[in-house]
Design a protein around this motif. Structure first.
Motif, short mmCIF file in Angstrom:
data_model
loop_
_atom_site.label_atom_id
_atom_site.label_comp_id
_atom_site.label_asym_id
_atom_site.label_seq_id
_atom_site.Cartn_x
_atom_site.Cartn_y
_atom_site.Cartn_z
N ASP A 159 -66.78 -32.45 -30.67
CA ASP A 159 -68.07 -32.03 -30.12
C ASP A 159 -69.07 -31.69 -31.22
N CYS A 160 -68.57 -31.20 -32.34
CA CYS A 160 -69.44 -30.78 -33.43
C CYS A 160 -70.02 -31.96 -34.22
N GLY A 161 -69.54 -33.16 -33.92
CA GLY A 161 -69.98 -34.33 -34.66
C GLY A 161 -69.00 -34.76 -35.73
N GLY A 162 -67.97 -33.95 -35.94
CA GLY A 162 -66.96 -34.30 -36.92
C GLY A 162 -66.07 -35.43 -36.42
N MET A 163 -65.31 -35.99 -37.32
CA MET A 163 -64.48 -37.14 -36.98
C MET A 163 -63.16 -37.08 -37.76
N VAL A 164 -62.10 -37.49 -37.13
CA VAL A 164 -60.79 -37.59 -37.77
C VAL A 164 -60.34 -39.05 -37.68
N LEU A 165 -59.96 -39.59 -38.81
CA LEU A 165 -59.43 -40.95 -38.88
C LEU A 165 -57.93 -40.84 -39.11
N GLY A 166 -57.15 -41.13 -38.07
CA GLY A 166 -55.71 -41.07 -38.18
C GLY A 166 -55.15 -42.45 -38.42
N ALA A 167 -54.32 -42.62 -39.42
CA ALA A 167 -53.77 -43.94 -39.75
C ALA A 167 -52.30 -43.80 -40.10
N ALA A 168 -51.54 -44.81 -39.76
CA ALA A 168 -50.11 -44.85 -40.08
C ALA A 168 -49.74 -46.27 -40.45
N VAL A 169 -48.88 -46.39 -41.43
CA VAL A 169 -48.41 -47.68 -41.92
C VAL A 169 -46.91 -47.77 -41.71
N SER A 170 -46.44 -48.91 -41.28
CA SER A 170 -45.01 -49.11 -41.06
C SER A 170 -44.24 -48.93 -42.36
N HIS A 171 -43.16 -48.14 -42.30
CA HIS A 171 -42.32 -47.94 -43.48
C HIS A 171 -41.53 -49.20 -43.84
N LYS A 172 -41.59 -50.20 -43.00
CA LYS A 172 -40.91 -51.44 -43.33
C LYS A 172 -41.58 -52.13 -44.52
N ILE A 173 -42.87 -51.85 -44.72
CA ILE A 173 -43.60 -52.55 -45.79
C ILE A 173 -44.26 -51.61 -46.79
#
Length: 248
Positions: free
Chosen positions: A42-56
């Motif tokens: 609501d405050c205008g902030g943003m979270v970018l959540g990312a995950a990468v496969s442990h296979k690579i």
């Protein structure tokens, strides 16, 4: 969209709640290599959540990817240090027909509980000084905090009261710095090795020293000869199969 402000998360982050910023459960099996979720507050902030496969990729590879993405997004391509995708040069792929890389998650029957603890740099340095006085040489930050946490866990449970109890500490090593010559931190791939540090005959009067001694002894075994075995795919797979059978 998420209600509240991003400051609420930054001030008091809770490990399990942070999983909500990912599109999938962290232990769900998926064929996706990379997944990203954007959450707006609501405050205008943003979270970018990312995950990468442990296979690579390992954690450092994920950091390199995100940092490179951020530089490109800011149109600063002249400063981009190109990631290196040559993991197969050092660790040739092998067939996994008889081995499930997720066996540890599948056979893990207990719930995983995560907690977050913050240590001031001054407190860590004070602990390092204390342990250095006992051991005779300077400990690393990882050794120090691992020993401190294990000591407190052992003293608040019945582990020390039972001499037959065996404890394991999971130690993750970055193999890039252990290669000869050392590899660049920009190498993308799974360049980590997980050690099981077995704790026997814990000294109740000096548990911290026992933990640090065992960690160092186990890490010392990951030498150039051991790395050659890891690079030999067949030899490595045989070792992993034995580990999987032992946990059945």
């Amino acid at each position: 969209m998420a209600k509240g402000t991003i400051l609420d998360i930054l001030q008091d982050p809770y490990g399990n709640d942070l999983n909500m910023f990912l599109p999938f459960d962290v232990i769900d099996s998926t064929d996706l290599i990379l997944y990203v979720q954007v959450t707006y507050f609501d405050c205008g902030g943003m979270v970018l959540g990312a995950a990468v496969s442990h296979k690579i990729a390992d954690g450092l590879s994920g950091v390199v990817f995100l940092n490179t993405w951020a530089v490109v997004a800011h149109d600063e391509r002249s400063t981009v240090k190109t990631p290196l995708f040559d993991a197969t040069k050092y660790f040739p792929p092998v067939k996994l027909s008889n081995f499930d890389p997720c066996f540890e998650l599948i056979n893990f029957n207990n719930d995983i509980i995560s907690r977050r603890f913050l240590f001031q740099a001054s407190s860590i340095n004070a602990l390092r000084d204390r342990y250095a006085h006992k051991i005779g040489n300077r400990t690393t930050r990882i050794e120090t905090l691992t020993a401190f946490a294990c000591d407190r866990i052992m003293r608040t449970t019945e582990i020390m009261a039972n001499p037959e109890t065996m404890c394991f500490i999971k130690q993750i090593l970055n193999l890039r710095t252990r290669m000869n010559p050392p590899l660049s931190g920009r190498c993308i791939g799974k360049y980590i090795y997980k050690l099981d540090v077995a704790m026997f005959d814990i000294n109740a009067d000096d548990a911290c020293r026992s933990v640090i001694d065992e960690i160092r002894e186990t890490v010392r075994k990951v030498d150039l000869e051991f790395l050659k075995m890891l690079q030999d795919g067949e030899a490595h797979m045989k070792m992993m199969e034995k580990r999987a059978q032992a946990q059945e």
